[in-house]
Design a protein around this motif. Structure first.
Motif, PDB file in Angstrom:
ATOM      1  N   ASP A  69       0.850  -1.191   0.000  1.00 17.03           N
ATOM      2  CA  ASP A  69       0.000   0.000   0.000  1.00 17.03           C
ATOM      3  C   ASP A  69       0.889   1.246   0.000  1.00 17.03           C
ATOM      4  O   ASP A  69       1.968   1.245   0.569  1.00 17.03           O
ATOM      5  CB  ASP A  69      -0.871   0.028   1.264  1.00 17.03           C
ATOM      6  N   LEU A  70       0.394   2.301  -0.633  1.00 17.31           N
ATOM      7  CA  LEU A  70       1.162   3.547  -0.670  1.00 17.31           C
ATOM      8  C   LEU A  70       0.367   4.655   0.001  1.00 17.31           C
ATOM      9  O   LEU A  70      -0.843   4.760  -0.187  1.00 17.31           O
ATOM     10  CB  LEU A  70       1.445   3.951  -2.118  1.00 17.31           C
ATOM     11  N   SER A  98      -1.098   6.054   6.482  1.00 15.48           N
ATOM     12  CA  SER A  98      -0.930   4.658   6.085  1.00 15.48           C
ATOM     13  C   SER A  98      -1.461   4.530   4.663  1.00 15.48           C
ATOM     14  O   SER A  98      -2.266   5.337   4.219  1.00 15.48           O
ATOM     15  CB  SER A  98      -1.722   3.757   7.045  1.00 15.48           C
ATOM     16  N   GLY A  99      -1.003   3.535   3.938  1.00 18.59           N
ATOM     17  CA  GLY A  99      -1.482   3.372   2.570  1.00 18.59           C
ATOM     18  C   GLY A  99      -2.908   2.845   2.513  1.00 18.59           C
ATOM     19  O   GLY A  99      -3.532   2.835   1.466  1.00 18.59           O
ATOM     20  N   VAL A 100      -3.433   2.423   3.655  1.00 20.18           N
ATOM     21  CA  VAL A 100      -4.790   1.879   3.682  1.00 20.18           C
ATOM     22  C   VAL A 100      -5.783   3.031   3.826  1.00 20.18           C
ATOM     23  O   VAL A 100      -5.647   3.838   4.743  1.00 20.18           O
ATOM     24  CB  VAL A 100      -4.952   0.904   4.872  1.00 20.18           C
ATOM     25  N   ARG A 139      -7.071 -14.197   2.614  1.00 20.10           N
ATOM     26  CA  ARG A 139      -6.378 -14.693   1.432  1.00 20.10           C
ATOM     27  C   ARG A 139      -5.180 -13.809   1.087  1.00 20.10           C
ATOM     28  O   ARG A 139      -4.084 -14.296   0.801  1.00 20.10           O
ATOM     29  CB  ARG A 139      -7.374 -14.752   0.269  1.00 20.10           C
ATOM     30  N   VAL A 163       4.406 -15.785  -0.650  1.00 16.83           N
ATOM     31  CA  VAL A 163       5.453 -15.136  -1.449  1.00 16.83           C
ATOM     32  C   VAL A 163       6.751 -15.068  -0.658  1.00 16.83           C
ATOM     33  O   VAL A 163       7.834 -15.371  -1.160  1.00 16.83           O
ATOM     34  CB  VAL A 163       5.000 -13.716  -1.868  1.00 16.83           C
ATOM     35  N   VAL A 177       8.375 -18.415  -0.591  1.00 20.19           N
ATOM     36  CA  VAL A 177       9.002 -18.734  -1.870  1.00 20.19           C
ATOM     37  C   VAL A 177      10.322 -17.978  -2.004  1.00 20.19           C
ATOM     38  O   VAL A 177      11.340 -18.525  -2.430  1.00 20.19           O
ATOM     39  CB  VAL A 177       8.053 -18.385  -3.042  1.00 20.19           C
ATOM     40  N   GLN A 178      10.301 -16.711  -1.573  1.00 18.58           N
ATOM     41  CA  GLN A 178      11.533 -15.915  -1.633  1.00 18.58           C
ATOM     42  C   GLN A 178      12.633 -16.543  -0.784  1.00 18.58           C
ATOM     43  O   GLN A 178      13.812 -16.453  -1.111  1.00 18.58           O
ATOM     44  CB  GLN A 178      11.262 -14.487  -1.134  1.00 18.58           C
TER      45      GLN A 178
END
Lengths: 291, 131
Positions: free
Chosen positions: A280-281, B14-16, B98, B106, B109-110
């Motif tokens: 998120d940005l 925040s980006g949210v 999810r 991810v 996997v990294q």
């Protein structure tokens, strides 16, 4: 039909050979609180001054309250509040006199609101305007612009000289004014968190045009940074819609997009075998992504 | 009747989006039992003034919660929390889980985890949860 309280079409403004506004298209309907962002020299003040009829456009049109900006009549001006970057006060006036002088221009003046704001903002009515600090001048300018509860409020970097506490008071006052959903507010600023709190919409001015005009929530849902790994270099820029920034470092591709949708990571995974991490940005990041 | 205004806080940087932060806080408060069926959410104006947040942002959050059946607008009372037990997760909550899960995968996997490794981690996590 939507009623636009602020509207420009192809607005241009040059100073000598320098063209500051190069075709600004902006339409702001009633009830929108819009934060105007742009780098220094992007033309925010010029746009605001054209809107208010303080500068004559070189081309295109600008209108406020449905009336051509350059020809605003007293009837429109009485529905309008404006706070300039440099608030003009009479140095020999006391705060009380400045309030009385301004009130005389308006038939509807909320003296109680003004008294309350002066008190909360700690502006003594007996203080001489000549000795006010930059922050106090700005506070007084804002109080004077709110006194007639304008339908349309335009503020040019109102928070520039305010300390954090005064900025919070300023935001509260703006939110109170906007509470009925009928007031339209446009304010330019460099403080992105003020926009995130108070604004419903954001406009970015860049290179003399409006680069972006969007509601804030939608924008934060749409603009994302993706960290993409794996896929053995099969991922191409065309795979990601709306790329704003693209950088590769070793196996990791970092992409900023303004057309993110929740199904994108899965789609890229299926098409290119990559793993996608979505970040998120905040508004500051978004602003930088557009520059 | 309690005043729940102080239970909320937002981080505008925040980006949210703020309305999503509020939705998640309401769902969290209900899940933790601090908000119960019959409790009233703070009014849009009240919370907007306390948080210094655009009032429309708050009403958007409350409207989404109403659309999801989490709260109901009752005349003369405002937004009232509904009984939520046994209703099962909403599609939105499932999506959130999810997304969080995707991020963990991810990361795995990294770090070079195999499919079997990931499954083992997941099983261990669920076990420790006491489900």
């Amino acid at each position: 039909m939507t009623e636009f309280l602020i509207e420009t079409q192809g607005l241009r403004k040059s100073f000598g050979k320098v063209e500051v506004l190069r075709g600004v298209d902006l339409a702001i309907p009633r009830g929108e609180v819009t934060g105007l962002l742009g780098t220094n020299g992007a033309g925010k003040s010029t746009l605001i001054r054209c809107l208010l009829g303080l500068l004559r456009p070189t081309g295109g049109t600008a209108s406020l309250l449905g009336c051509t900006s350059w020809e605003l009549a007293d009837a429109e001006k009485s529905r309008l509040g404006y706070v300039a970057q440099e608030v003009q006060l009479f140095a020999s006036f006391r705060v009380r006199d400045m309030v009385g002088y301004t009130a005389a221009f308006y038939s509807r003046w909320d003296a109680n609101l003004v008294r309350e704001l002066l008190e909360r903002w700690e502006l003594p009515e007996s203080k001489s305007c000549g000795v006010l600090s930059a922050g106090e001048r700005q506070k007084l300018g804002i109080v004077l612009a709110l006194g007639h509860r304008p339908e349309l409020l335009i503020l040019d970097e109102p928070a520039a000289s305010l300390d954090p506490q005064a900025r919070r008071l300023f935001l509260e006052s703006v939110l109170q004014l906007a509470a009925d959903g009928e007031r339209t507010i446009l304010f330019s600023t460099h403080i992105t968190s003020d926009i995130e709190r108070a604004a419903s919409h954001l406009a970015i001015l860049q290179g003399g045009v409006v680069r972006l005009h969007s509601d804030l929530d939608g924008l934060k849902d749409r603009v994302k940074r993706l960290r993409i790994t794996g896929g053995g270099g099969r991922l191409k820029a065309e795979d990601v819609p709306g790329v704003l920034k693209w950088s590769e470092q070793g196996e990791v591709v970092q992409v900023t997009t303004d057309r993110y949708s929740p199904d994108l990571p899965q789609r890229l995974h299926e098409q290119r075998g990559v793993e996608v991490l979505v970040e998120d940005l905040n508004l500051e990041d978004v602003f930088l992504a557009f520059h | 009747m309690g005043d729940f205004t102080t239970l909320f806080s937002v981080n505008p940087s925040s980006g949210v989006p703020i309305y999503r932060q509020l939705i998640e806080q309401v769902l969290g408060l209900i899940a933790s039992g601090r908000l119960r069926a019959g409790d009233e959410l703070p009014s849009v104006r009240q919370l907007g003034a306390v948080l210094s947040v655009n009032f429309m942002t708050i009403s958007k959050a409350w409207a989404r919660l109403e659309a999801d059946g989490v709260v109901l607008h009752e005349r003369g009372r405002g937004m009232v929390v509904q009984a939520v037990g046994g209703a099962g997760p909403t599609p939105q909550q499932l999506r959130q889980v999810r997304e969080l899960m995707d991020q963990a995968v991810v990361r795995g996997v990294q770090c070079g985890l195999s499919r079997a490794d990931l499954k083992a981690v997941f099983r261990a996590s669920v076990e420790e949860c006491g489900l």
